[in-house]
Write a protein that holds these residues in place. Structure first.
Motif, PDB file in Angstrom:
ATOM      1  N   LEU A  81       0.821  -1.205   0.000  1.00 20.22           N
ATOM      2  CA  LEU A  81       0.000   0.000   0.000  1.00 20.22           C
ATOM      3  C   LEU A  81       0.860   1.263   0.000  1.00 20.22           C
ATOM      4  CD1 LEU A  81      -2.882  -0.871   2.507  1.00 20.22           C
ATOM      5  CD2 LEU A  81      -2.918  -0.932   0.013  1.00 20.22           C
ATOM      6  N   LEU A  82       1.921   1.229   0.840  1.00 18.51           N
ATOM      7  CA  LEU A  82       2.790   2.394   0.916  1.00 18.51           C
ATOM      8  C   LEU A  82       3.495   2.648  -0.412  1.00 18.51           C
ATOM      9  CD1 LEU A  82       4.379   1.947   4.445  1.00 18.51           C
ATOM     10  CD2 LEU A  82       2.816   3.759   3.745  1.00 18.51           C
ATOM     11  N   SER A  83       3.918   1.570  -1.054  1.00 17.40           N
ATOM     12  CA  SER A  83       4.698   1.753  -2.278  1.00 17.40           C
ATOM     13  C   SER A  83       3.874   2.393  -3.381  1.00 17.40           C
ATOM     14  CB  SER A  83       5.257   0.408  -2.751  1.00 17.40           C
ATOM     15  OG  SER A  83       4.208  -0.466  -3.110  1.00 17.40           O
ATOM     16  N   VAL A  84       2.567   2.103  -3.413  1.00 18.71           N
ATOM     17  CA  VAL A  84       1.721   2.695  -4.443  1.00 18.71           C
ATOM     18  C   VAL A  84       1.739   4.216  -4.336  1.00 18.71           C
ATOM     19  CG1 VAL A  84      -0.660   2.914  -5.240  1.00 18.71           C
ATOM     20  CG2 VAL A  84       0.248   0.667  -4.617  1.00 18.71           C
ATOM     21  N   ARG A  85       1.705   4.721  -3.101  1.00 16.85           N
ATOM     22  CA  ARG A  85       1.658   6.155  -2.900  1.00 16.85           C
ATOM     23  C   ARG A  85       3.039   6.805  -2.916  1.00 16.85           C
ATOM     24  NH1 ARG A  85      -0.577   6.069   1.699  1.00 16.85           N
ATOM     25  NH2 ARG A  85       1.202   6.534   3.012  1.00 16.85           N
ATOM     26  N   SER A  92      11.058   3.874  -1.226  1.00 22.15           N
ATOM     27  CA  SER A  92      10.474   3.466   0.045  1.00 22.15           C
ATOM     28  C   SER A  92      10.581   1.961   0.197  1.00 22.15           C
ATOM     29  CB  SER A  92       9.003   3.896   0.106  1.00 22.15           C
ATOM     30  OG  SER A  92       8.278   3.255  -0.922  1.00 22.15           O
ATOM     31  N   GLY A  93      10.172   1.477   1.371  1.00 21.38           N
ATOM     32  CA  GLY A  93      10.208   0.048   1.618  1.00 21.38           C
ATOM     33  C   GLY A  93      10.471  -0.247   3.076  1.00 21.38           C
ATOM     34  N   LEU A  94      10.735  -1.526   3.360  1.00 25.89           N
ATOM     35  CA  LEU A  94      10.985  -1.993   4.717  1.00 25.89           C
ATOM     36  C   LEU A  94      12.163  -2.951   4.702  1.00 25.89           C
ATOM     37  CD1 LEU A  94      10.140  -2.457   7.730  1.00 25.89           C
ATOM     38  CD2 LEU A  94       8.696  -4.326   6.885  1.00 25.89           C
ATOM     39  N   PRO A 120      15.565   8.236   3.429  1.00 27.36           N
ATOM     40  CA  PRO A 120      14.750   8.590   4.600  1.00 27.36           C
ATOM     41  C   PRO A 120      13.368   7.958   4.630  1.00 27.36           C
ATOM     42  CG  PRO A 120      14.913  10.439   3.062  1.00 27.36           C
ATOM     43  CD  PRO A 120      15.877   9.399   2.582  1.00 27.36           C
ATOM     44  N   ALA A 121      12.879   7.445   3.514  1.00 19.63           N
ATOM     45  CA  ALA A 121      11.531   6.870   3.485  1.00 19.63           C
ATOM     46  C   ALA A 121      11.515   5.367   3.722  1.00 19.63           C
ATOM     47  CB  ALA A 121      10.856   7.183   2.149  1.00 19.63           C
ATOM     48  N   ILE A 122      12.674   4.742   3.829  1.00 19.99           N
ATOM     49  CA  ILE A 122      12.732   3.289   4.041  1.00 19.99           C
ATOM     50  C   ILE A 122      12.760   3.010   5.536  1.00 19.99           C
ATOM     51  CG2 ILE A 122      14.067   1.186   3.681  1.00 19.99           C
ATOM     52  CD1 ILE A 122      15.041   2.303   1.068  1.00 19.99           C
ATOM     53  N   ARG A 123      11.792   2.223   5.977  1.00 18.98           N
ATOM     54  CA  ARG A 123      11.696   1.873   7.398  1.00 18.98           C
ATOM     55  C   ARG A 123      12.591   0.672   7.707  1.00 18.98           C
ATOM     56  NH1 ARG A 123       6.104   0.127   8.141  1.00 18.98           N
ATOM     57  NH2 ARG A 123       6.408  -0.619   6.011  1.00 18.98           N
ATOM     58  N   ILE A 124      13.014   0.584   8.969  1.00 17.79           N
ATOM     59  CA  ILE A 124      13.940  -0.477   9.387  1.00 17.79           C
ATOM     60  C   ILE A 124      13.410  -1.131  10.656  1.00 17.79           C
ATOM     61  CG2 ILE A 124      16.281  -1.016  10.153  1.00 17.79           C
ATOM     62  CD1 ILE A 124      17.225   1.423   8.570  1.00 17.79           C
ATOM     63  N   ALA A 277      17.693 -16.931  -1.748  1.00 22.10           N
ATOM     64  CA  ALA A 277      16.712 -15.867  -1.526  1.00 22.10           C
ATOM     65  C   ALA A 277      17.167 -14.572  -2.197  1.00 22.10           C
ATOM     66  CB  ALA A 277      16.521 -15.635  -0.036  1.00 22.10           C
ATOM     67  N   THR A 278      16.234 -13.848  -2.779  1.00 26.95           N
ATOM     68  CA  THR A 278      16.515 -12.554  -3.395  1.00 26.95           C
ATOM     69  C   THR A 278      16.020 -11.459  -2.472  1.00 26.95           C
ATOM     70  OG1 THR A 278      16.265 -13.483  -5.621  1.00 26.95           O
ATOM     71  CG2 THR A 278      16.114 -11.091  -5.399  1.00 26.95           C
ATOM     72  N   LEU A 279      16.910 -10.562  -2.096  1.00 23.24           N
ATOM     73  CA  LEU A 279      16.534  -9.471  -1.216  1.00 23.24           C
ATOM     74  C   LEU A 279      15.683  -8.454  -1.968  1.00 23.24           C
ATOM     75  CD1 LEU A 279      19.890  -8.770   0.677  1.00 23.24           C
ATOM     76  CD2 LEU A 279      17.933 -10.109   1.476  1.00 23.24           C
ATOM     77  N   SER A 280      14.797  -7.793  -1.238  1.00 20.94           N
ATOM     78  CA  SER A 280      14.032  -6.688  -1.820  1.00 20.94           C
ATOM     79  C   SER A 280      15.007  -5.563  -2.161  1.00 20.94           C
ATOM     80  CB  SER A 280      12.986  -6.193  -0.823  1.00 20.94           C
ATOM     81  OG  SER A 280      13.634  -5.573   0.280  1.00 20.94           O
ATOM     82  N   PRO A 281      14.612  -4.647  -3.043  1.00 22.93           N
ATOM     83  CA  PRO A 281      15.512  -3.522  -3.356  1.00 22.93           C
ATOM     84  C   PRO A 281      15.946  -2.747  -2.118  1.00 22.93           C
ATOM     85  CG  PRO A 281      13.733  -3.635  -4.950  1.00 22.93           C
ATOM     86  CD  PRO A 281      13.411  -4.639  -3.885  1.00 22.93           C
ATOM     87  N   SER A 282      15.037  -2.530  -1.164  1.00 25.89           N
ATOM     88  CA  SER A 282      15.377  -1.801   0.058  1.00 25.89           C
ATOM     89  C   SER A 282      16.397  -2.568   0.882  1.00 25.89           C
ATOM     90  CB  SER A 282      14.115  -1.547   0.891  1.00 25.89           C
ATOM     91  OG  SER A 282      13.176  -0.792   0.172  1.00 25.89           O
ATOM     92  N   ALA A 283      16.152  -3.881   1.067  1.00 27.30           N
ATOM     93  CA  ALA A 283      17.080  -4.694   1.848  1.00 27.30           C
ATOM     94  C   ALA A 283      18.432  -4.805   1.153  1.00 27.30           C
ATOM     95  CB  ALA A 283      16.485  -6.082   2.073  1.00 27.30           C
TER      96      ALA A 283
END
Length: 297
Positions: A81-85, A92-94, A120-124, A277-283
């Motif tokens: 949901l967050l990524s859409v906006r 963004s991401g987690l 700054p928009a990527i949560r950890i 495993a493939t990490l997400s772009p944020s990870a």
């Protein structure tokens, strides 16, 4: 199955709070409504997730396994949901990381600070836990990767060593051993020694190394966390053998550290990831920055 996100949220909140009343308040439900959601979830799954007692709520074995999966489902949905906006406005991401406490306290904050400045928009999320729990979190896919001790024989994970660090003596600056340039393990026998419990990966490393040398320091205090050891040392209650990384950086006003020798005992800290495993772009961004900064350090 008739399961919705509100059912999962109710379960996760109750599992984390271990109290129906507190959990209900945290997600803005009445306690009866929360209970109905969990009963509905258990009925849909055909298992018992929570054991209710008069004082608190405990997870069943199935509940403990399902908790990581439920968190993941909620995180994935929220991230979608967050990524859409946000994706068009800012990356963004987690990023979810499991980490042994010593690395979480004294290494990760530096990396997190630099990462926040760049993204700054990527949560950890940082799950600081023991070495075995870090490995299990990676295997259960609860986190993107982990920072832990040694490796694993499990074929589903791979371990990349980052640093080998020694165990050192931690004592007060006014302790008689603080004047020694180095201290032999056998010299600890006449002092009140602080150790961590047998479930600790650090305790296992020390016991194995000293056992090969025919040594077995007699402990006076046993604690569960290295941070507690430091507190007792700072209070002048005893001395401890700690990984160098666990000690405060720079000159501490109270605590001194000295090399421990005969034998020198070390531990290997590294990154554990699931094989294939493939990490997400944020990870992936966080992982790359972490590896670069760790090498610099």
């Amino acid at each position: 199955m008739n399961i919705d996100l509100e059912d999962l949220s109710a379960f996760v909140a109750t599992a984390e709070m271990r109290n129906f009343g507190v959990a209900a308040e945290s997600i803005h439900l009445s306690q009866p409504a929360l209970t109905r959601r969990i009963q509905k979830l258990e009925a849909a799954l055909g298992v018992t997730l929570l054991e209710r007692t008069t004082r608190r709520v405990e997870l069943t074995a199935v509940g403990r396994d399902f908790l990581g999966r439920a968190r993941r489902l909620l995180d994935d949905f929220e991230s979608s949901l967050l990524s859409v906006r946000e994706i068009a406005e800012r990356r963004s991401g987690l990023v979810s990381i499991a980490c042994i406490p010593t690395a979480a306290y004294y290494f990760l904050p530096d990396v997190v600070r630099a990462f926040n400045e760049a993204y700054p928009a990527i949560r950890i999320r940082i799950v600081d836990d023991g070495a075995n729990e870090v490995l299990q979190a990676v295997l259960n896919r609860e986190v993107d990767f982990g920072i832990t001790l040694l490796g694993s024989d499990d074929p589903d994970v791979m371990f990349a060593p980052l640093v080998e660090e020694p165990f050192v003596l931690a004592c007060r600056k006014d302790h008689e051993l603080s004047i020694c340039p180095s201290v032999a393990w056998r010299d600890l026998a006449n002092h009140r020694f602080i150790t961590v419990g047998r479930s600790s990966g650090n305790r296992l490393i020390i016991d194995l190394a000293l056992g090969r040398a025919g040594l077995r320091p007699k402990w006076f205090y046993e604690v569960q966390h290295l941070s507690t050891s430091l507190g007792l040392v700072e209070a002048g209650l005893g001395i401890a053998a700690l990984p160098r990384m666990s000690l405060p950086s720079g000159d501490h006003p109270t605590i001194a550290s000295r090399p421990l020798v005969d034998p020198v005992v070390t531990r290997t800290v590294g990154v554990v990831r699931r094989v294939g495993a493939t990490l997400s772009p944020s990870a992936e961004r966080f992982y790359t920055m972490m590896m670069e900064r760790w090498q610099e350090r």
